[in-house]
Design a protein around this motif. Sequence first.
Motif, PDB file in Angstrom:
ATOM      1  N   SER A   9       0.834  -1.203   0.000  1.00 21.63           N
ATOM      2  CA  SER A   9       0.000   0.000   0.000  1.00 21.63           C
ATOM      3  C   SER A   9       0.868   1.251   0.000  1.00 21.63           C
ATOM      4  N   PRO A  10       0.384   2.341  -0.593  1.00 18.20           N
ATOM      5  CA  PRO A  10       1.114   3.610  -0.510  1.00 18.20           C
ATOM      6  C   PRO A  10       1.118   4.208   0.892  1.00 18.20           C
ATOM      7  N   LEU A  11       0.245   3.705   1.808  1.00 14.83           N
ATOM      8  CA  LEU A  11       0.163   4.288   3.148  1.00 14.83           C
ATOM      9  C   LEU A  11       1.413   3.932   3.944  1.00 14.83           C
ATOM     10  N   LYS A  12       2.169   4.958   4.363  1.00 18.51           N
ATOM     11  CA  LYS A  12       3.457   4.756   5.024  1.00 18.51           C
ATOM     12  C   LYS A  12       3.452   5.147   6.494  1.00 18.51           C
ATOM     13  N   ALA A  13       2.495   5.964   6.952  1.00 19.82           N
ATOM     14  CA  ALA A  13       2.480   6.384   8.351  1.00 19.82           C
ATOM     15  C   ALA A  13       1.156   7.065   8.646  1.00 19.82           C
ATOM     16  N   ILE A  14       0.731   7.014   9.918  1.00 19.76           N
ATOM     17  CA  ILE A  14      -0.465   7.721  10.361  1.00 19.76           C
ATOM     18  C   ILE A  14      -0.138   8.510  11.622  1.00 19.76           C
ATOM     19  N   PHE A  15      -0.993   9.514  11.889  1.00 23.52           N
ATOM     20  CA  PHE A  15      -0.785  10.386  13.046  1.00 23.52           C
ATOM     21  C   PHE A  15      -2.150  10.685  13.672  1.00 23.52           C
ATOM     22  N   PRO A  16      -2.744   9.704  14.381  1.00 21.56           N
ATOM     23  CA  PRO A  16      -4.082   9.899  14.950  1.00 21.56           C
ATOM     24  C   PRO A  16      -4.033  10.763  16.219  1.00 21.56           C
ATOM     25  N   ILE A  17      -4.931  11.728  16.298  1.00 17.81           N
ATOM     26  CA  ILE A  17      -5.000  12.660  17.424  1.00 17.81           C
ATOM     27  C   ILE A  17      -6.359  12.492  18.113  1.00 17.81           C
ATOM     28  N   MET A  18      -6.357  12.412  19.458  1.00 21.08           N
ATOM     29  CA  MET A  18      -7.593  12.280  20.230  1.00 21.08           C
ATOM     30  C   MET A  18      -8.446  11.124  19.701  1.00 21.08           C
ATOM     31  N   THR A  19      -7.916   9.932  19.837  1.00 17.32           N
ATOM     32  CA  THR A  19      -8.481   8.746  19.187  1.00 17.32           C
ATOM     33  C   THR A  19      -8.893   7.705  20.213  1.00 17.32           C
ATOM     34  N   ALA A  20     -10.014   7.063  19.960  1.00 17.47           N
ATOM     35  CA  ALA A  20     -10.578   6.081  20.877  1.00 17.47           C
ATOM     36  C   ALA A  20      -9.875   4.736  20.784  1.00 17.47           C
ATOM     37  N   ASN A  21     -10.050   3.954  21.828  1.00 16.89           N
ATOM     38  CA  ASN A  21      -9.720   2.534  21.835  1.00 16.89           C
ATOM     39  C   ASN A  21     -11.004   1.717  21.833  1.00 16.89           C
ATOM     40  N   ASP A  22     -11.997   2.199  22.595  1.00 17.60           N
ATOM     41  CA  ASP A  22     -13.266   1.494  22.777  1.00 17.60           C
ATOM     42  C   ASP A  22     -14.376   2.545  22.772  1.00 17.60           C
ATOM     43  N   VAL A  23     -15.023   2.723  21.608  1.00 13.39           N
ATOM     44  CA  VAL A  23     -15.994   3.806  21.441  1.00 13.39           C
ATOM     45  C   VAL A  23     -17.173   3.641  22.392  1.00 13.39           C
ATOM     46  N   TYR A  24     -17.602   2.405  22.634  1.00 13.36           N
ATOM     47  CA  TYR A  24     -18.744   2.181  23.515  1.00 13.36           C
ATOM     48  C   TYR A  24     -18.462   2.702  24.914  1.00 13.36           C
ATOM     49  N   ARG A  25     -17.308   2.353  25.482  1.00  7.86           N
ATOM     50  CA  ARG A  25     -16.993   2.701  26.866  1.00  7.86           C
ATOM     51  C   ARG A  25     -16.513   4.140  27.035  1.00  7.86           C
ATOM     52  N   GLU A  26     -15.966   4.726  25.988  1.00  7.44           N
ATOM     53  CA  GLU A  26     -15.346   6.042  26.130  1.00  7.44           C
ATOM     54  C   GLU A  26     -16.218   7.185  25.649  1.00  7.44           C
ATOM     55  N   LEU A  27     -17.162   6.917  24.751  1.00  4.32           N
ATOM     56  CA  LEU A  27     -17.978   7.983  24.198  1.00  4.32           C
ATOM     57  C   LEU A  27     -19.465   7.731  24.399  1.00  4.32           C
ATOM     58  N   ALA A  28     -19.934   6.548  23.969  1.00  6.68           N
ATOM     59  CA  ALA A  28     -21.371   6.280  24.018  1.00  6.68           C
ATOM     60  C   ALA A  28     -21.871   6.134  25.444  1.00  6.68           C
ATOM     61  N   THR A  29     -21.080   5.502  26.290  1.00 10.65           N
ATOM     62  CA  THR A  29     -21.482   5.250  27.669  1.00 10.65           C
ATOM     63  C   THR A  29     -20.283   5.440  28.591  1.00 10.65           C
ATOM     64  N   GLU A  30     -20.541   5.436  29.888  1.00 16.55           N
ATOM     65  CA  GLU A  30     -19.498   5.246  30.886  1.00 16.55           C
ATOM     66  C   GLU A  30     -20.117   4.456  32.023  1.00 16.55           C
ATOM     67  N   GLY A  31     -19.446   3.409  32.429  1.00 10.09           N
ATOM     68  CA  GLY A  31     -19.942   2.591  33.525  1.00 10.09           C
ATOM     69  C   GLY A  31     -21.258   1.915  33.226  1.00 10.09           C
ATOM     70  N   GLY A  32     -21.636   1.790  31.949  1.00  9.85           N
ATOM     71  CA  GLY A  32     -22.883   1.165  31.563  1.00  9.85           C
ATOM     72  C   GLY A  32     -24.047   2.121  31.446  1.00  9.85           C
TER      73      GLY A  32
END
Length: 632
Positions: free
Chosen positions: A183-206
């Motif tokens: 692939s031509p993609l050689k590097a990325i630079f993600p800023i303010m990025t989730a690991n687990d969208v459900y737990r970090e954005l949609a909900t917290e603690g259920g």
Amino acid sequence: MRVGRSVTAVLVTTLAFAGPLVIPPTAAASAAPGWAPEAAAYGVSATVNLPITMADGTVLRADVYSPTDPATGKPASGPFPVIVGETPYGKELAQAGTPVSLAANYDPYYVQRGYIMAVVDVRGTGASGGQWNILEPQEAADSVRVIDWAATLPNSTGAVGMFGDSYGGIDQLFAAAAIGPDSPLKAIFPIMTANDVYRELATEGGMVNAESDPLYLGGVTALNLADPALDDPTGAITPITQHLIATANNAVPLTLGMLTGGDQAYDGDYWQARDPVNVLRRVVDNGVPAYLVGGEYDVFQAGEPPDLSGLQNATAGRPVTAAMAPGQPVSGRYQLLVGPYYHTNYDNSVVEPTALAWYDRWLKNEPTGIDNTADPLHIIDPRGRRFDLPGYPAPQAIPTTYYLGDNGTLNTAPPATGHGADTIPFTGAALPCDRETEQFLTGLGVFALGFFGLTDPCANTDPLPGTSTPLRLTYTTPPLASQETLAGPIDASIYATANTTDTEWVAQLDDVAPDGTATELTGGSLLGSLRATDPTRTWTTSDGRILLPYHPFTRASTQPVTPGAVTRYDIQIRPMFATLAAGHRLRLTIATSDLPRLLPRADQLLNLLGGSYQVQRNANAASSLTVPLIGG
């Protein structure tokens, strides 16, 4: 057009604005001593609304910004690598100028230093065709096609990188996982990025995150309806119709499902398909280097350090969801910078030169030295102190357990007697003036007041008294004998009885100065009926103490609280990196609501009403707080 950009800019500011924040100038990029970012050498020209046809015939639209000769305005002699930014907020924001242009995942800084930048509206947003569905897996396939298209742009070297924050950062991880060989993609630079969208954005603690969810879905919907009408009134009927259909098909069912206990209210297939944690190993297998930037007060605060540990573990052949092992070999290809940033702002005086060193290394093959490190976790703490760590959790950090004691104390010695408890009712409401409220509004108060040279009082000191009240319990350590650094995941293990079949727990951690001023550091929450933990995903110390509890949050893991029975609740407190001065104290506050931020569903609320809890602090049920501390 001018009116359209103005309205769009206001709307998107509530979603993903990334603007300047003053940080001490010593916090610089982690590059070789002999390397320094070059000065701007080029002008910028734009070519707009270029079509990119997807495999199913859907046409995405891109604006391309290219270097020009500043003296003549003509295209500069190249070739140049290409940096791709993808956005659901409208690529025309890039034309509004920095800092608003950053919401489109565009920054002229890189064009002025020898890069082409392509800004693309993701499927079903802005000028692109199709229907938008938040983080739809189809976007990864679209990204692969966009990357291949970008590599063939006129005056391109064929090397492609990616740039962007929030949604655009998440898309980078999915794109890096989806590319094929060569692939031509050689590097990325993600800023303010989730690991687990459900737990970090949609909900917290259920519980539903009532700040972030309506703000985000409503804002994106408004943008997608406003952009076509304001920018091309004569041709707006088709895209507006597509956006309305997408809202009816996707955003409405998602919102209703979360509020009524549907499948989207639990961590199932819908969210698993949108969680970056599930693609980290493929990013590494595809050989794409990633430098991440996170925030101490970001909505994704809990996920950014595990993104680093997951990438490093994948490189070392270890489980992606495990804690890094002490002494584990690390790779400079995967790094994370965490600063005192909200989701809506980061310090470009730090981020831009760091990103430039990263792109120069991987897209231009320049020896910037940024990848030569044994310490891939870089911290700028809230006091401006910079330090680097070899992994996450930090191997230097000693997990220290404090036990809840008499008279609101936190002690390193466990309670000696078999009795002792503190009573607190379920309140159903909270004072909406604290750092968490500001944090999950993406820092808008800080951003807005900053225009007038003011600070947000809710984002700095805790406005409530430092002693227990009928509505909250506080427990405080003795003054620290020497400076300590709080570094990493935190767990509050609360034993309690209740008179209801469900409970709600909200924990807050403060730094208390000798004069009594309390600064909120971090916090976490848990619905009692979703207290079950998965031992295969829970991080523990060598002697079995929990550092990072992992709750499945599935329908099957739901278990009612037994009234009158002593029950253990492990509350995941979002990880924090903060230096505590000698003489300061740590304070744990326990409350039973975080409304308006967290919203129990109607069926959950019925099981919470009238609740009275007794927090146990005795030898038989020793409630505690475990924090990782680095001395000195």
